[in-house]
Design a protein around this motif. Structure first.
Motif, PDB file in Angstrom:
ATOM      1  N   PHE A  19      12.839 -71.680 103.402  1.00 33.43           N
ATOM      2  CA  PHE A  19      12.405 -70.578 102.549  1.00 33.43           C
ATOM      3  C   PHE A  19      11.679 -71.118 101.327  1.00 33.43           C
ATOM      4  N   THR A  20      10.671 -70.384 100.885  1.00 32.29           N
ATOM      5  CA  THR A  20       9.984 -70.676  99.622  1.00 32.29           C
ATOM      6  C   THR A  20      10.265 -69.527  98.659  1.00 32.29           C
ATOM      7  N   PHE A  21      10.836 -69.853  97.499  1.00 29.66           N
ATOM      8  CA  PHE A  21      11.146 -68.849  96.475  1.00 29.66           C
ATOM      9  C   PHE A  21      10.521 -69.261  95.149  1.00 29.66           C
ATOM     10  N   GLY A  22      10.239 -68.280  94.318  1.00 31.43           N
ATOM     11  CA  GLY A  22       9.732 -68.558  92.977  1.00 31.43           C
ATOM     12  C   GLY A  22       8.301 -68.159  92.785  1.00 31.43           C
ATOM     13  N   VAL A  23       7.521 -68.168  93.878  1.00 30.28           N
ATOM     14  CA  VAL A  23       6.139 -67.684  93.848  1.00 30.28           C
ATOM     15  C   VAL A  23       5.963 -66.704  95.000  1.00 30.28           C
ATOM     16  N   HIS A  24       5.077 -65.738  94.791  1.00 26.88           N
ATOM     17  CA  HIS A  24       4.840 -64.743  95.842  1.00 26.88           C
ATOM     18  C   HIS A  24       3.503 -64.064  95.568  1.00 26.88           C
ATOM     19  N   TYR A 144       0.879 -73.986  95.360  1.00 24.92           N
ATOM     20  CA  TYR A 144       0.540 -72.598  95.068  1.00 24.92           C
ATOM     21  C   TYR A 144       0.047 -72.435  93.635  1.00 24.92           C
ATOM     22  N   GLY A 145      -0.201 -73.552  92.953  1.00 21.63           N
ATOM     23  CA  GLY A 145      -0.698 -73.486  91.591  1.00 21.63           C
ATOM     24  C   GLY A 145       0.364 -73.158  90.571  1.00 21.63           C
ATOM     25  N   ALA A 146       1.624 -73.129  90.984  1.00 22.40           N
ATOM     26  CA  ALA A 146       2.738 -72.799  90.093  1.00 22.40           C
ATOM     27  C   ALA A 146       4.002 -73.419  90.682  1.00 22.40           C
ATOM     28  N   PRO A 147       5.036 -73.619  89.854  1.00 19.48           N
ATOM     29  CA  PRO A 147       6.269 -74.218  90.370  1.00 19.48           C
ATOM     30  C   PRO A 147       7.057 -73.233  91.246  1.00 19.48           C
ATOM     31  N   TYR A 148       7.853 -73.780  92.167  1.00 18.58           N
ATOM     32  CA  TYR A 148       8.689 -72.952  93.052  1.00 18.58           C
ATOM     33  C   TYR A 148       9.809 -73.828  93.598  1.00 18.58           C
ATOM     34  N   ILE A 149      10.683 -73.265  94.420  1.00 18.11           N
ATOM     35  CA  ILE A 149      11.734 -74.054  95.058  1.00 18.11           C
ATOM     36  C   ILE A 149      11.664 -73.890  96.575  1.00 18.11           C
ATOM     37  N   ASP A 150      11.989 -74.981  97.241  1.00 19.48           N
ATOM     38  CA  ASP A 150      12.091 -75.007  98.697  1.00 19.48           C
ATOM     39  C   ASP A 150      13.581 -74.939  99.026  1.00 19.48           C
ATOM     40  N   ARG A 179      18.821 -62.055  92.686  1.00 22.31           N
ATOM     41  CA  ARG A 179      17.459 -61.516  92.643  1.00 22.31           C
ATOM     42  C   ARG A 179      16.398 -62.604  92.773  1.00 22.31           C
ATOM     43  N   TYR A 180      16.771 -63.844  92.434  1.00 20.01           N
ATOM     44  CA  TYR A 180      15.824 -64.944  92.593  1.00 20.01           C
ATOM     45  C   TYR A 180      15.400 -65.119  94.059  1.00 20.01           C
ATOM     46  N   PHE A 181      16.232 -64.601  94.986  1.00 22.19           N
ATOM     47  CA  PHE A 181      16.023 -64.866  96.411  1.00 22.19           C
ATOM     48  C   PHE A 181      15.701 -63.583  97.185  1.00 22.19           C
ATOM     49  N   ASP A 182      15.233 -62.566  96.449  1.00 26.30           N
ATOM     50  CA  ASP A 182      14.918 -61.292  97.102  1.00 26.30           C
ATOM     51  C   ASP A 182      13.641 -61.343  97.928  1.00 26.30           C
ATOM     52  N   HIS A 183      12.689 -62.172  97.523  1.00 26.95           N
ATOM     53  CA  HIS A 183      11.360 -62.120  98.141  1.00 26.95           C
ATOM     54  C   HIS A 183      10.901 -63.513  98.592  1.00 26.95           C
ATOM     55  N   PRO A 184      11.253 -63.923  99.796  1.00 18.87           N
ATOM     56  CA  PRO A 184      10.725 -65.198 100.307  1.00 18.87           C
ATOM     57  C   PRO A 184       9.207 -65.141 100.409  1.00 18.87           C
TER      58      PRO A 184
END
Length: 588
Positions: A19-24, A144-150, A179-184
């Motif tokens: 999963f990729t979280f933090g950017v969408h 993605y041009g911004a930080p995120y978590i794998d 809520r940090y993990f609502d939108h992969p």
């Protein structure tokens, strides 16, 4: 093709989801960046000296009606700190969350990171940002041009569709906002996905048999040399101990139209099957179909889970159907005491197709016969070259090794289209089946090559007409089989052909069993077969399924003890199995 709306539901086995979280990219989705990662880092600071005195942090969660033990840990990542004023951490860590079902019969009562986690797994969290580096060298990850978590979830025996819920429950237990993990991110993808059914030991033989769907899928649809070819048969510990075949993505549609995933079909037992009793699940084998990332060109996204699940389960159901096994839970083929699988029917529509393998086999045999009748000496030279071991051959290498010109080799390739595949500057035979058919003909022809070619050409008209008939009709003519309907509703197949010995008799019986089930009827328990060997010995058998099973088991048992192999169908062995004399090889 048909669609079944009631069938056994396969059990989830291994799974690996990234999963990729933090950017969408969604306009209405908040990008949290590294916020959940910083929250995990704070856990270490808040726990402080208790790492030494109390051990690693642990929590319990509720999921799927069960209680799960979890444990939090961390390790060095090897990444360089981010050269950004917002990043205040001197050391970059990876975080691990272990989880295991406390209600599982395999739970050992240990801390989650120490348990075997047969029903459980690990969540690993890794930070990502633009221009990610390790020891000053760029690290290849999506930017993605911004930080995120794998967030990688690796688990066993948990429904794959629950992985995202699992992440949220575990994080919430440690005070990290769900809520940090609502939108992969849409790029979230699947690296491993497997489903299985467990069959009773005496029911699964047709799956791993030499003429079963696993072996034949490899022989008929995999290329001779290109791509990835893998077929393993290990019967050392028990018949069907480990039998697998890999189907590449480009070939998946030949097995079941519309399928696109590279996959492995596998029939297997645990490492030491003899340690278990019949009332224990591992005593009986699993039949599993697993998605193979390395054999699939396209990426399977998290949003594609339902489609991937459907394709893998359809492969299981079709293979069962092609092997003559029932596909509903109310059959008695499936083990009902598997601790990780509830044998039940589901009403999700699944596609069942007629087994394509006999048609593919017939077409390939005809293709060989058709082109064999027109082969030249140059064709034979190239064919013999491709039949030898040693890897792929380019047209230039083929010219050098056969003594023909490059132009001649190109003409051969064009003329033998359908037998020889020319891709990426390399030559190979179209399939393992074609390789076997050509090898058989060339070896049989020997020095009589030209005469054999002439005879083959004269036989083409008859062969074309024969090919239009089904395999059972051809087999009846080849072995002079007559069918007698008996008064007791059973059928008697009299084989006029006289095999040289019992080994040839067994091979012929396998052909009869396969063709009869595919073209006449699946149920063969009441079908007798009678034949006479060349030396006058008369053989008779009723239940062919049990006969082959007993034969293989006897041979394996004798091989393990280094004794002389017993004959195919042993009278005492059949009596011990509770069969009447009519079930045995009758030599009277």
């Amino acid at each position: 093709m048909s669609r079944v709306s009631r069938h056994v539901k396969a059990a989830p086995h291994e799974g690996d989801v990234r999963f990729t979280f933090g950017v969408h990219p969604g306009a209405n989705v908040t990008d949290h960046g590294l916020a959940p990662y910083y929250a995990m880092d704070n856990l270490i600071k808040e726990w402080g000296d208790r790492w030494e005195t109390e051990g690693k942090p642990t929590e319990e969660i509720q999921l799927l009606g069960e209680t799960w033990a979890t444990c939090f840990d961390y390790s060095k990542s090897g990444l360089d700190p981010w050269d950004n004023p917002d990043f205040q951490l001197e050391q970059v860590r990876e975080f691990q969350f272990y989880f295991v079902s406390k209600d599982s019969p395999t739970y050992e009562g240990k801390r989650a990171d120490r348990d075997k986690r047969v029903k459980g797994g690990t969540i690993t969290v890794r930070p990502r940002w633009p221009d990610l580096r390790s020891d000053g060298k760029p690290v290849s990850v999506p930017d993605y041009g911004a930080p995120y978590i794998d967030v990688q979830v690796q688990a066993s025996n948990i429904p794959h569709e629950e992985y995202l819920t699992l992440v949220k429950r575990v994080m919430s237990a440690y005070g990290i906002a769900s809520r940090y993990f609502d939108h992969p991110h849409p790029d979230s993808h699947i690296d491993d996905l497997a489903y299985y059914v467990r069959l009773y030991r005496d029911e699964s033989g047709s799956l791993h048999a030499p003429d079963g769907p696993i072996a034949r899928a490899h022989t008929l649809i995999q290329g001779d040399r290109s791509g990835y070819r893998k077929h393993v048969e290990d019967h050392t510990k028990i018949p069907g101990y480990y039998v697998t075949a890999t189907v590449e993505d480009e070939k998946a549609g030949e097995l079941i139209r519309g399928h696109e995933l590279g996959k492995e079909l596998k029939h297997y037992y645990p490492n030491e099957p003899q340690q278990y009793e019949p009332d224990q699940a591992p005593y009986h084998p699993k039949f599993e179909v697993a998605y193979q990332t390395s054999r699939t060109e396209q990426t399977v996204r998290w949003d594609d889970l339902d489609d991937a699940h459907r394709e893998l389960e359809e492969t299981i159901l079709n293979a069962l159907e092609w092997a003559g096994l029932a596909v509903t839970a109310d059959s008695h083929a499936f083990v009902e005491f598997d601790p990780f699988w509830d044998v039940e029917n589901t009403h999700e529509a699944r596609k069942i197709v007629q087994c394509p393998l006999p048609k593919i086999e017939s077409e390939q045999e005809h293709r060989v016969m058709q082109l064999w009748g027109d082969m030249t000496e140059a064709d034979r030279d190239v064919t013999e070259l491709l039949l030898t071991d040693g890897g792929k051959v380019s047209p230039k290498e083929a010219a050098e090794q056969t003594g023909n010109t490059y132009r001649t080799i190109r003409e051969v390739t064009s003329r033998m289209e359908g037998l020889i595949r020319h891709t990426y500057g390399e030559l190979e035979l179209e399939s393992k089946k074609i390789q076997q058919e050509l090898l058989k003909r060339i070896r049989a022809a020997g020095d009589r090559f030209e005469q054999e070619i002439g005879s083959a050409a004269m036989d083409l008209a008859d062969a074309a007409e024969e090919r239009a008939r089904d395999a059972w009709s051809r087999l009846r003519r080849e072995y002079a089989i007559s069918t007698v309907d008996r008064n007791d509703c059973r059928k008697l197949l009299k084989v006029g052909y006289q095999p040289a010995d019992r080994d040839e008799a067994q091979s012929i019986l396998r052909e009869i069993k396969t063709a009869y089930q595919q073209h006449v009827e699946q149920f063969i328990a009441g079908v007798h077969v009678v034949m006479t060997l060349a030396d006058g010995e008369r053989l008779r058998i009723r239940d062919m399924n049990r006969a082959f099973q007993k034969s293989v088991e006897g041979q394996q048992r004798e091989a393990r003890h280094n004794k002389k192999a017993r004959e195919m169908f042993d009278f005492e062995e059949w009596k011990a199995a509770g069969c009447p004399p009519a079930d045995e090889w009758d030599t009277g």
